[in-house]
Write a protein that holds these residues in place. Structure first.
Motif, PDB file in Angstrom:
ATOM      1  N   LYS A 223       0.858  -1.195   0.000  1.00 50.48           N
ATOM      2  CA  LYS A 223       0.000   0.000   0.000  1.00 50.48           C
ATOM      3  C   LYS A 223       0.888   1.236   0.000  1.00 50.48           C
ATOM      4  N   GLY A 225      -0.298   4.644   0.039  1.00 49.76           N
ATOM      5  CA  GLY A 225      -1.050   5.847   0.347  1.00 49.76           C
ATOM      6  C   GLY A 225      -1.670   6.464  -0.892  1.00 49.76           C
ATOM      7  N   GLY A 228      -1.334   4.918  -4.378  1.00 50.08           N
ATOM      8  CA  GLY A 228      -2.002   3.690  -4.805  1.00 50.08           C
ATOM      9  C   GLY A 228      -1.409   2.440  -4.199  1.00 50.08           C
ATOM     10  N   PHE A 243      -7.748   6.567  -5.872  1.00 47.57           N
ATOM     11  CA  PHE A 243      -8.836   7.419  -6.371  1.00 47.57           C
ATOM     12  C   PHE A 243      -8.692   8.798  -5.755  1.00 47.57           C
ATOM     13  N   GLY A 252      -6.961   4.681   9.060  1.00 49.50           N
ATOM     14  CA  GLY A 252      -7.974   3.668   8.760  1.00 49.50           C
ATOM     15  C   GLY A 252      -8.092   3.360   7.282  1.00 49.50           C
ATOM     16  N   ALA A 253      -7.399   4.123   6.437  1.00 49.79           N
ATOM     17  CA  ALA A 253      -7.450   3.843   4.991  1.00 49.79           C
ATOM     18  C   ALA A 253      -6.925   2.434   4.709  1.00 49.79           C
ATOM     19  N   GLY A 254      -5.829   2.093   5.373  1.00 51.11           N
ATOM     20  CA  GLY A 254      -5.225   0.778   5.145  1.00 51.11           C
ATOM     21  C   GLY A 254      -6.159  -0.355   5.557  1.00 51.11           C
TER      22      GLY A 254
HETATM   23  P1  ATP Z   1      -3.229   3.283   7.924  1.00 56.09           P
HETATM   24  O1  ATP Z   1      -2.342   2.347   8.703  1.00 56.09           O
HETATM   25  O2  ATP Z   1      -3.040   4.730   8.256  1.00 56.09           O
HETATM   26  O3  ATP Z   1      -4.670   2.888   7.942  1.00 56.09           O
HETATM   27  P2  ATP Z   1      -1.756   2.238   5.621  1.00 56.09           P
HETATM   28  O4  ATP Z   1      -0.393   2.826   5.666  1.00 56.09           O
HETATM   29  O5  ATP Z   1      -1.932   0.826   6.001  1.00 56.09           O
HETATM   30  O6  ATP Z   1      -2.794   3.180   6.390  1.00 56.09           O
HETATM   31  P3  ATP Z   1      -2.212   3.565   3.115  1.00 56.09           P
HETATM   32  O7  ATP Z   1      -1.211   3.187   2.101  1.00 56.09           O
HETATM   33  O8  ATP Z   1      -2.103   4.890   3.780  1.00 56.09           O
HETATM   34  O9  ATP Z   1      -2.343   2.364   4.157  1.00 56.09           O
HETATM   35  O10 ATP Z   1      -3.668   3.525   2.445  1.00 56.09           O
HETATM   36  C1  ATP Z   1      -4.191   2.328   1.895  1.00 56.09           C
HETATM   37  C2  ATP Z   1      -4.817   2.623   0.563  1.00 56.09           C
HETATM   38  O11 ATP Z   1      -5.874   3.576   0.726  1.00 56.09           O
HETATM   39  C3  ATP Z   1      -3.875   3.195  -0.476  1.00 56.09           C
HETATM   40  O12 ATP Z   1      -3.195   2.159  -1.174  1.00 56.09           O
HETATM   41  C4  ATP Z   1      -4.833   3.984  -1.364  1.00 56.09           C
HETATM   42  O13 ATP Z   1      -5.434   3.118  -2.305  1.00 56.09           O
HETATM   43  C5  ATP Z   1      -5.885   4.469  -0.370  1.00 56.09           C
HETATM   44  N1  ATP Z   1      -5.539   5.817   0.096  1.00 56.09           N
HETATM   45  C6  ATP Z   1      -4.766   6.165   1.162  1.00 56.09           C
HETATM   46  N2  ATP Z   1      -4.630   7.495   1.255  1.00 56.09           N
HETATM   47  C7  ATP Z   1      -5.342   8.027   0.229  1.00 56.09           C
HETATM   48  C8  ATP Z   1      -5.607   9.347  -0.237  1.00 56.09           C
HETATM   49  N3  ATP Z   1      -5.097  10.418   0.384  1.00 56.09           N
HETATM   50  N4  ATP Z   1      -6.388   9.492  -1.327  1.00 56.09           N
HETATM   51  C9  ATP Z   1      -6.918   8.433  -1.975  1.00 56.09           C
HETATM   52  N5  ATP Z   1      -6.701   7.160  -1.594  1.00 56.09           N
HETATM   53  C10 ATP Z   1      -5.922   6.952  -0.521  1.00 56.09           C
END
Ligand code: ATP
Length: 313
Positions: A223, A225, A228, A243, A252-254
């Motif tokens: 992942k 952020g 993508g 997107f 929480g995105a992850g």
């Molecule tokens: P966390 O631990 O904070 O929940 P993470 O580091 O496990 O996050 P990220 O890579 O931040 O995961 O986010 C997971 C996915 O969510 C990304 O691969 C992307 O598809 C989507 N995403 C995250 N941030 C954004 C953003 N600012 N705009 C659009 N999509 C996002």
């Protein structure tokens, strides 16, 4: 078609306004936890899911269980009469930044041990989802993780592992070998790009994925952020752009991303479809505050995918 998400859920106090915590007069009470966030994300996508964990015999424990059930998540909970449900404080020192403090040492969740697990439920599930956070909580939770993965292997249950490194809980020297051992026993591994670098020493995404896949999992997803995500599954490589959304809270995105991926995996979708739904879930999770509150349902994903009018009448 069920999923078991095993881990610790915590009460969550969030500062109601921006500024130093000691000057903030009120806080909002809720709860969080990476695995229960994934569970809620799955439930919203219509996947039968159970959160498994240990809570205190206290008001916060009742809050967590009640909220999970309200979200349609089953709760396979044991109660610890001698230890409290953990708590996390989230302050917002400045606009767009947040910092958490944990009150989880000695918590009920950190006393999770193999005898607290419903192993039959794990054997009967299609997917067991775990994270590195449980491994960070201590020897007993680490033993519980191993027992859960053993049961999954006995039952032919897919093991999903999201690294979720928490530097506040343990240092990299101790964490990395534990994460690598878990990745080697998992079928699907999710890592942020920083975590993938931590585990492999590689900076390049494809090199990270190759090194993680060499540990054994059939599916590896990195992942990145707002950049993508990239994945390798059963020899097939795919990449997915994020997107574009107006992100107000990326925490929480992850977890939402993982829920989207696993829901499509269970539905038999292609790797491209798994990543597309996952990225939609991750993006939508960023559009409102809260660790799980903005996790989307299928209708919200459909609206995003058609680029629909954000105004609903
Ligand atoms: P966390 O631990 O904070 O929940 P993470 O580091 O496990 O996050 P990220 O890579 O931040 O995961 O986010 C997971 C996915 O969510 C990304 O691969 C992307 O598809 C989507 N995403 C995250 N941030 C954004 C953003 N600012 N705009 C659009 N999509 C996002």
């Amino acid at each position: 078609m069920s999923v078991v998400a095993l881990g610790e859920s915590l009460g969550l106090l969030v500062a109601s306004r921006i500024g130093r915590l000691e000057l903030v007069p009120t806080m909002d009470l809720g709860f969080g936890g990476a695995e229960s966030n994934v569970a809620i994300g799955l439930a919203r996508l219509g996947v039968p899911v159970t959160w498994m964990g240990r809570l205190g015999d206290d008001a916060l424990g009742r809050l967590v269980e009640r909220q999970l059930r309200a979200e349609g998540v089953g709760a396979a909970v044991t109660r610890d009469p001698e230890a409290p449900t953990a708590l996390m404080l989230k302050e917002r020192p400045s606009a767009g930044s947040s910092a958490v403090s944990y009150y989880r040492a000695g918590s009920a969740g950190s006393r999770l041990a193999p005898e607290h697990l419903d192993l039959d439920r794990i054997r009967d599930a299609r997917v067991l989802h775990v994270t590195g956070i449980t491994a960070a909580l201590g020897d007993a939770p680490r033993a519980a993780l191993d027992a859960a993965v053993d049961a999954a292997h006995e039952g032919g249950t897919i093991v999903s592992f999201d690294v979720n490194h928490r530097s506040r809980l343990w240092d990299a020297e101790r964490a990395v070998p534990a994460y690598r051992a878990l990745a080697a026993r998992a079928d699907v591994v999710f890592a942020g790009d920083d975590e993938a670098e931590l585990l492999t020493g590689e900076r390049d995404t494809d090199a990270q994925i190759a090194a993680l896949a060499a540990l054994g999992p059939a599916q590896v997803v990195v992942k990145r952020g707002a950049d993508g995500a990239t994945a390798l599954a059963d020899g097939e490589r795919a990449t997915q752009a994020a997107f574009p959304v107006h992100a107000v809270d990326t925490v929480g995105a992850g977890d939402a991303f993982v829920a989207g991926y696993l829901a499509e995996l269970l539905a038999g979708a292609s790797l491209a479809e798994r990543l597309r739904t996952a990225a939609a879930c991750g993006a939508l999770a960023c559009t409102a505050p809260g660790d799980w509150e903005a996790a989307p349902d299928r209708a919200a994903i459909a609206r995003l995918l058609v680029g629909g009018d954000p105004v609903q009448r």
